[in-house]
Design a protein around this motif. Structure first.
Motif, short mmCIF file in Angstrom:
data_model
loop_
_atom_site.label_atom_id
_atom_site.label_comp_id
_atom_site.label_asym_id
_atom_site.label_seq_id
_atom_site.Cartn_x
_atom_site.Cartn_y
_atom_site.Cartn_z
N LEU A 228 0.83 -1.20 0.00
CA LEU A 228 0.00 0.00 0.00
C LEU A 228 0.87 1.26 0.00
CD1 LEU A 228 -2.97 0.81 0.02
CD2 LEU A 228 -2.95 0.66 2.52
N THR A 229 1.89 1.27 0.84
CA THR A 229 2.80 2.41 0.89
C THR A 229 3.60 2.53 -0.41
OG1 THR A 229 2.91 2.38 3.29
CG2 THR A 229 4.76 3.42 2.17
N ALA A 230 3.94 1.38 -1.00
CA ALA A 230 4.64 1.39 -2.29
C ALA A 230 3.75 2.00 -3.37
CB ALA A 230 5.06 -0.02 -2.69
N ALA A 231 2.46 1.63 -3.34
CA ALA A 231 1.51 2.15 -4.33
C ALA A 231 1.38 3.66 -4.20
CB ALA A 231 0.15 1.47 -4.15
N ALA A 232 1.39 4.14 -2.96
CA ALA A 232 1.30 5.58 -2.72
C ALA A 232 2.51 6.29 -3.35
CB ALA A 232 1.22 5.87 -1.22
N ALA A 233 3.71 5.72 -3.16
CA ALA A 233 4.92 6.32 -3.74
C ALA A 233 4.88 6.27 -5.26
CB ALA A 233 6.15 5.60 -3.21
N ALA A 234 4.24 5.22 -5.80
CA ALA A 234 4.17 5.10 -7.26
C ALA A 234 3.37 6.26 -7.87
CB ALA A 234 3.53 3.76 -7.65
N VAL A 235 2.34 6.71 -7.17
CA VAL A 235 1.52 7.79 -7.74
C VAL A 235 2.03 9.19 -7.37
CG1 VAL A 235 -0.53 6.34 -7.90
CG2 VAL A 235 -0.24 7.80 -5.92
N THR A 236 2.77 9.29 -6.25
CA THR A 236 3.27 10.63 -5.86
C THR A 236 4.72 10.84 -6.27
OG1 THR A 236 4.05 9.86 -3.71
CG2 THR A 236 1.76 10.67 -3.83
N GLY A 237 5.46 9.74 -6.49
CA GLY A 237 6.88 9.85 -6.84
C GLY A 237 7.75 10.17 -5.64
N GLN A 238 7.16 10.13 -4.46
CA GLN A 238 7.94 10.41 -3.26
C GLN A 238 7.45 9.57 -2.08
OE1 GLN A 238 5.98 14.38 -1.62
NE2 GLN A 238 6.95 14.72 -3.61
N ILE A 239 8.23 9.58 -1.01
CA ILE A 239 7.83 8.83 0.18
C ILE A 239 6.62 9.52 0.78
CG2 ILE A 239 8.54 8.08 2.47
CD1 ILE A 239 11.45 8.00 1.36
N THR A 240 5.55 8.74 0.91
CA THR A 240 4.25 9.32 1.23
C THR A 240 3.57 8.54 2.35
OG1 THR A 240 4.02 9.94 -1.10
CG2 THR A 240 1.98 9.84 0.18
#
Lengths: 471, 198
Positions: free
Chosen positions: A447-459
């Motif tokens: 889930l955290t990886a997916a968030a980074a995939a769409v924001t391009g940053q640690i999210t």
């Protein structure tokens, strides 16, 4: 006498126990792959021995296989040779192989459970440290070296010292956005990368019992990251439901008998563990690692602990790790740009992981600065994902679904992270160079990886959980 | 298997903790199908730069340190089960590894190859590092029969633990397969008598 779950299974598999010697432990199932088996087969040849019980060994090719164009010959010569060698060895010694092109091929710790090879109460080994994954079913499962692979091929047994036992309880309800991966990264951050050495860990408590089988596999998978060779969870209705009807699971009358036995597989109420630890699920937030061993993890909103706060003897290694990662004391990680997102590995590449990622990215777009690799754990996971249309969701978001294998978890194939680049990864190890020479790995949940995939940053994924069903 | 009895040697110090098997032998060098030759890539990414040039500040490239004993910080050998790590250390020329703590699988793999893992106290480990940094010619003595390790120059010594069976294997050069094969009747008997589920 009351026994722990580990003791019950262990004792049922002891062929011989003699003072001053390790136990001779009978192994029900042996999984093998292309990287750690060739020297073992070679050893058998030199000794003139057959595989004693070939039907109790299953092989697959996973560690160095490409994850695109698997229907073509493997380009990398040494990888091709190793995979060919596995095919030749399996044919010569009568071992079943789910090789490239076979509908059951995949990461060894993904295919065992999905085929119903992994069952409660079994002893299972594989020349791979993440064999602890299978403990999720209430099995004794652990990684072994190649000399031991040879030993099991030759004798179906292993000389093994009975491990100490540790119980880790996690009770309570998980917070929004917190998944099994966060639970295990949290535990490792608390007890360190060596804190479980010498033990088999039984995970228990309400937060563990509420997890699906795939989530339980994620937990048990990373037992080795705190040094424990094995980690297991007592089988229950969730386990039985998952196993029932799978290809190699017992059927009919055999199922009823097996089920009756499996229901006896729990630690007795007054069983003594060598160590007991307890955690509160409410204390866990989405986790991320900041260093070069899985013990160097923190809640995603926290700041990197200061070097000066570490014990004197550990400061040199700690600083070395931060230097490698390009991080500083007291720094927050939120908002830092990442270059790659890897969703895969024996820790997190199952259908539930892919579903969760697809659900999160649905209607969203990949950030332009990241490359995203989604690698399913097996051909069956890949097939299921395509049947459910997840591949289309990924494509719409700007990623591709690759073909199964260990891939960028250890970079034995072409899937390497370039030097100096940051990779948010759902895999299990953030060691220096693990994903490629000088690559920098940040371990997180899918889930955290997916968030980074769409924001391009640690999210902090919790800030993006506008899909109510994910909360 | 290689026999081990008593060793007197200078040492190579590597005072880093949590040295994992990916550092000892990176995964991309695991593609060989024999046990030989891994020593060339021992600590590959610490030893060589991106152009394959030796990094002068890494201890294996230092002309000052050499010997048959590798001495490293705690939790040595954590991570993957790859026996290639033990093969690489042995192939490079080490006969023993000393640390204040070993990861389980590595320790077993080392013992199965006649590479002796010697677990010492934090204080003793520190004493070795200190003695060697003062004088790289410092000798370490490992006596497997008596299970002692000593630094004659400083006069300090301590005993170490080893499973008596594994000790006998190392001293005599025999391995687990030889041992279990002698119990084949018991294995068959076990298989016949047990109730198996699935």
């Amino acid at each position: 006498m009351s026994k722990t779950l580990v003791e019950k299974i262990w004792d049922a598999h002891v062929v011989k126990s003699e003072e001053g010697f390790p136990d001779i432990l009978y192994i029900d199932t042996h999984l093998i792959h292309e990287v750690t088996s060739p020297q073992a087969f070679d050893g058998l040849r030199k000794r003139g021995l057959p595989v004693l019980r070939p039907k109790q060994t299953v092989a697959t090719a996973d560690h160095n296989v490409p994850t695109i164009d698997q229907h073509l010959p493997i380009k990398e010569e040494l990888s091709r040779y190793q995979v060919d060698m596995l095919t030749k060895n399996c044919a010569e010694f009568g071992v079943e192989l789910y090789g490239l092109g076979h509908p059951f091929q995949g990461i060894v710790h993904v295919i065992g459970p999905e085929l119903g090879i992994t069952l409660p109460g079994k002893t299972m080994v594989c020349g791979d440290s993440h064999t602890s994954t299978h403990g999720a079913f209430g099995a004794i499962a652990f990684g072994i070296g190649t000399s031991q692979v040879e030993q099991v091929l030759a004798t179906q047994c292993l000389l093994q010292q009975k491990p100490k036992t540790m119980k880790i309880e996690v009770n309570g309800t998980l917070n929004a956005g917190v998944r099994a991966k966060d639970i295990i990264l949290y535990i490792i951050s608390k007890i360190s990368a060596a804190g479980g050495t010498g033990y088999f860990i039984e995970y228990a408590g309400t937060a563990i019992q509420s997890l699906s089988m795939e989530a339980r596999m994620t937990i048990c998978n990373m037992s080795i990251e705190m040094g424990a060779r094995g980690g297991l969870i007592a089988p229950d209705e969730i386990t039985f439901e998952y196993v029932k009807g799978r290809r190699f699971a017992p059927q009919g009358e055999a199922w009823d008998k097996a089920l009756a036995y499996w229901k006896t597989l729990y630690s007795d109420a007054d069983a003594q563990f060598d160590s007991v630890l307890s955690f509160d699920a409410a204390d866990i937030e989405p986790m991320i690692t900041y260093g070069t061993n899985p013990g160097m993890g923190m809640g995603i909103t926290q700041h990197i602990p200061a070097t000066a706060a570490q014990p004197d003897s550990e400061q040199f290694s700690y600083q070395k790790a931060l230097d490698y990662m390009g991080f500083k004391d007291d720094e927050p990680l939120l908002g830092k740009q990442v270059d790659y997102v890897f969703i895969g590995s024996c820790t997190n590449s199952r259908i539930e992981d892919l579903r969760e990622v697809a659900e999160f990215v649905y209607g969203r777009q990949k950030a332009p600065n990241v490359e995203v690799w989604i690698v399913p754990g097996s051909k069956q996971v890949e097939k299921q994902a395509i049947e459910e249309g997840l591949d289309k969701v990924f494509e719409a978001a700007g990623f591709g679904l690759r073909e199964p294998g260990c891939s960028a978890c250890l970079g034995m194939n072409e899937d390497k992270i370039p030097a100096g680049k940051y990779c948010i990864s759902t895999s299990n190890r953030n060691f220096e160079g693990r994903q490629g020479p000088n690559a920098r790995t940040l371990l997180v949940s899918p889930l955290t990886a997916a968030a980074a995939a769409v924001t391009g940053q640690i999210t902090d994924v919790r800030t993006l959980l506008n899909h109510p069903e994910l909360a | 298997m290689k026999k081990f009895e008593r060793l007197t040697s200078t040492v190579v110090p590597l005072p880093i903790e949590n040295i994992d098997t990916d550092q000892i032998i990176p995964a991309r060098f695991l593609k060989a199908t024999t046990r030989e030759g891994f020593g060339n890539n021992l600590f590959r990414d610490w030893r060589y730069d991106g152009q394959n040039e030796p990094k002068p500040d890494f201890v294996l490239n230092s002309p000052v340190y050499s010997g048959k004993v590798l001495v490293a910080g705690k939790n040595f050998g954590c991570g993957s089960s790859r026996e290639h790590a033990a093969w690489a250390i042995q192939d490079y020329g080490f006969d023993a590894v000393v640390s204040s703590f070993f990861a389980d699988i590595f320790k077993g793999n080392a013992l199965n190859n006649g590479l002796l893992p010697v677990q010492v106290s934090d204080a003793f480990l520190h004493a070795i590092f200190e003695a060697v940094s003062k004088d790289p010619a410092t000798q370490l003595v490992i006596d497997l029969e008596n299970q002692t390790i000593s630094l004659p120059a400083t006069g300090i010594s301590e005993s170490f633990e080893i499973n008596p069976y594994k000790k006998a294997c190392l001293i005599n050069g025999y391995d687990d397969i030889d041992f279990i094969l002698n119990q084949k009747e018991e294995i068959t008997k076990f298989e016949q008598e047990r109730v198996s589920f699935g």
